[in-house]
Design a protein around this motif. Structure first.
Motif, PDB file in Angstrom:
ATOM      1  N   SER A  13       0.912  14.099  -6.247  1.00 13.36           N
ATOM      2  CA  SER A  13       1.861  13.110  -6.775  1.00 13.36           C
ATOM      3  C   SER A  13       2.014  11.944  -5.807  1.00 13.36           C
ATOM      4  N   GLY A  14       1.970  12.225  -4.510  1.00 11.22           N
ATOM      5  CA  GLY A  14       2.033  11.150  -3.521  1.00 11.22           C
ATOM      6  C   GLY A  14       0.824  10.238  -3.596  1.00 11.22           C
ATOM      7  N   MET A  15      -0.369  10.830  -3.792  1.00  7.09           N
ATOM      8  CA  MET A  15      -1.573  10.016  -3.916  1.00  7.09           C
ATOM      9  C   MET A  15      -1.521   9.153  -5.169  1.00  7.09           C
ATOM     10  N   GLU A  16      -1.028   9.701  -6.271  1.00 13.07           N
ATOM     11  CA  GLU A  16      -0.931   8.926  -7.509  1.00 13.07           C
ATOM     12  C   GLU A  16       0.056   7.773  -7.351  1.00 13.07           C
ATOM     13  N   ALA A  17       1.187   8.034  -6.702  1.00 11.99           N
ATOM     14  CA  ALA A  17       2.188   6.982  -6.500  1.00 11.99           C
ATOM     15  C   ALA A  17       1.624   5.856  -5.634  1.00 11.99           C
ATOM     16  N   GLN A  18       0.905   6.197  -4.577  1.00 12.20           N
ATOM     17  CA  GLN A  18       0.334   5.162  -3.706  1.00 12.20           C
ATOM     18  C   GLN A  18      -0.786   4.405  -4.406  1.00 12.20           C
ATOM     19  N   ALA A  19      -1.535   5.087  -5.274  1.00 13.94           N
ATOM     20  CA  ALA A  19      -2.583   4.394  -6.030  1.00 13.94           C
ATOM     21  C   ALA A  19      -1.970   3.362  -6.975  1.00 13.94           C
ATOM     22  N   ARG A  20      -0.851   3.708  -7.598  1.00 14.06           N
ATOM     23  CA  ARG A  20      -0.168   2.736  -8.460  1.00 14.06           C
ATOM     24  C   ARG A  20       0.371   1.570  -7.646  1.00 14.06           C
ATOM     25  N   ARG A  21       0.882   1.880  -6.466  1.00 14.78           N
ATOM     26  CA  ARG A  21       1.384   0.815  -5.598  1.00 14.78           C
ATOM     27  C   ARG A  21       0.257  -0.141  -5.228  1.00 14.78           C
ATOM     28  N   LEU A  22      -0.910   0.404  -4.892  1.00 16.62           N
ATOM     29  CA  LEU A  22      -2.063  -0.438  -4.561  1.00 16.62           C
ATOM     30  C   LEU A  22      -2.484  -1.301  -5.749  1.00 16.62           C
ATOM     31  N   ARG A  23      -2.379  -0.748  -6.948  1.00 13.41           N
ATOM     32  CA  ARG A  23      -2.735  -1.527  -8.140  1.00 13.41           C
ATOM     33  C   ARG A  23      -1.826  -2.747  -8.272  1.00 13.41           C
ATOM     34  N   HIS A  24      -0.526  -2.569  -8.055  1.00 12.59           N
ATOM     35  CA  HIS A  24       0.399  -3.703  -8.168  1.00 12.59           C
ATOM     36  C   HIS A  24       0.206  -4.697  -7.028  1.00 12.59           C
ATOM     37  N   VAL A  25      -0.107  -4.211  -5.843  1.00  8.37           N
ATOM     38  CA  VAL A  25      -0.386  -5.118  -4.724  1.00  8.37           C
ATOM     39  C   VAL A  25      -1.620  -5.961  -5.037  1.00  8.37           C
ATOM     40  N   SER A  26      -2.650  -5.331  -5.609  1.00  8.10           N
ATOM     41  CA  SER A  26      -3.858  -6.096  -5.931  1.00  8.10           C
ATOM     42  C   SER A  26      -3.592  -7.112  -7.040  1.00  8.10           C
ATOM     43  N   GLU A  27      -2.712  -6.768  -8.003  1.00  2.96           N
ATOM     44  CA  GLU A  27      -2.330  -7.749  -9.024  1.00  2.96           C
ATOM     45  C   GLU A  27      -1.597  -8.929  -8.389  1.00  2.96           C
ATOM     46  N   ASN A  28      -0.733  -8.638  -7.424  1.00  9.17           N
ATOM     47  CA  ASN A  28      -0.014  -9.721  -6.740  1.00  9.17           C
ATOM     48  C   ASN A  28      -0.979 -10.635  -6.010  1.00  9.17           C
ATOM     49  N   ILE A  29      -1.945 -10.050  -5.317  1.00  8.04           N
ATOM     50  CA  ILE A  29      -2.918 -10.861  -4.575  1.00  8.04           C
ATOM     51  C   ILE A  29      -3.756 -11.694  -5.539  1.00  8.04           C
ATOM     52  N   ALA A  30      -4.170 -11.087  -6.644  1.00  4.73           N
ATOM     53  CA  ALA A  30      -4.993 -11.813  -7.620  1.00  4.73           C
ATOM     54  C   ALA A  30      -4.238 -12.981  -8.241  1.00  4.73           C
ATOM     55  N   ASN A  31      -2.921 -12.852  -8.372  1.00  4.63           N
ATOM     56  CA  ASN A  31      -2.119 -13.909  -9.004  1.00  4.63           C
ATOM     57  C   ASN A  31      -1.370 -14.776  -8.018  1.00  4.63           C
ATOM     58  N   SER A  32      -1.762 -14.751  -6.763  1.00  2.69           N
ATOM     59  CA  SER A  32      -1.027 -15.514  -5.755  1.00  2.69           C
ATOM     60  C   SER A  32      -1.075 -17.022  -6.000  1.00  2.69           C
ATOM     61  N   ASP A  33      -2.081 -17.502  -6.696  1.00  8.01           N
ATOM     62  CA  ASP A  33      -2.184 -18.937  -6.990  1.00  8.01           C
ATOM     63  C   ASP A  33      -1.763 -19.280  -8.412  1.00  8.01           C
ATOM     64  N   THR A  34      -1.237 -18.308  -9.148  1.00  4.00           N
ATOM     65  CA  THR A  34      -0.806 -18.553 -10.522  1.00  4.00           C
ATOM     66  C   THR A  34       0.576 -19.206 -10.517  1.00  4.00           C
ATOM     67  N   PRO A  35       0.707 -20.380 -11.118  1.00  4.33           N
ATOM     68  CA  PRO A  35       2.017 -21.053 -11.138  1.00  4.33           C
ATOM     69  C   PRO A  35       3.065 -20.205 -11.864  1.00  4.33           C
ATOM     70  N   GLY A  36       4.234 -20.105 -11.251  1.00  6.53           N
ATOM     71  CA  GLY A  36       5.344 -19.389 -11.860  1.00  6.53           C
ATOM     72  C   GLY A  36       5.265 -17.870 -11.771  1.00  6.53           C
ATOM     73  N   TYR A  37       4.305 -17.333 -11.034  1.00  2.00           N
ATOM     74  CA  TYR A  37       4.139 -15.879 -10.952  1.00  2.00           C
ATOM     75  C   TYR A  37       5.140 -15.286  -9.962  1.00  2.00           C
ATOM     76  N   HIS A  38       5.857 -14.250 -10.399  1.00  2.00           N
ATOM     77  CA  HIS A  38       6.758 -13.491  -9.529  1.00  2.00           C
ATOM     78  C   HIS A  38       6.039 -12.216  -9.118  1.00  2.00           C
ATOM     79  N   ARG A  39       6.066 -11.915  -7.829  1.00  2.00           N
ATOM     80  CA  ARG A  39       5.377 -10.716  -7.350  1.00  2.00           C
ATOM     81  C   ARG A  39       6.058  -9.469  -7.875  1.00  2.00           C
TER      82      ARG A  39
END
Length: 126
Positions: A13-39
């Motif tokens: 369960s800890g590995m699954e939770a951290q994998a989801r966290r990494l997914r959201h971090v990667s979405e934030n990085i991918a959208n760092s130049d998107t106007p109006g994007y909230h992390r």
């Protein structure tokens, strides 16, 4: 025996939770130049009955958006500014590194519990 299986469940369960966290971090990085994007910010919850870790609801960071001066941009207002994102790449990289290390720690716990279970089965077979 059930303690070993519980430890496998907890670390999984800890590995699954951290994998989801990494997914959201990667979405934030991918959208760092998107106007109006909230992390996106992830929170964790501990299930009291089972002791497992789950990902809570994903929240949007409400910190102010960066004002970007670009008079040529189609989203620019009369002053030449538009709202950028509130993603800070340094914070996202630090979050990714923390999630990776937590994932690896849970993976080591999972592997230890698996090895102990295998050793127990080998002893029972003798």
């Amino acid at each position: 025996m059930s303690d070993l299986l519980n430890s496998l469940s907890l670390s999984a369960s800890g590995m699954e939770a951290q994998a989801r966290r990494l997914r959201h971090v990667s979405e934030n990085i991918a959208n760092s130049d998107t106007p109006g994007y909230h992390r996106k910010v992830v929170s964790f919850r501990s299930e009291m009955e089972s002791g497992t870790v789950t990902v809570g609801p994903v929240r949007l960071d409400q910190s102010p958006l960066v004002k970007v001066y670009a008079p040529d941009h189609p989203l620019a207002d009369t002053t030449g500014h538009y709202d950028g994102s509130n993603v800070d790449l340094v914070i996202e990289i630090a979050d990714a590194r923390e999630a990776q290390r937590s994932y690896e720690a849970n993976l080591r716990l999972f592997d230890q519990a698996r090895q102990m279970t295998q050793s127990l089965f080998d002893l029972i077979r003798r």
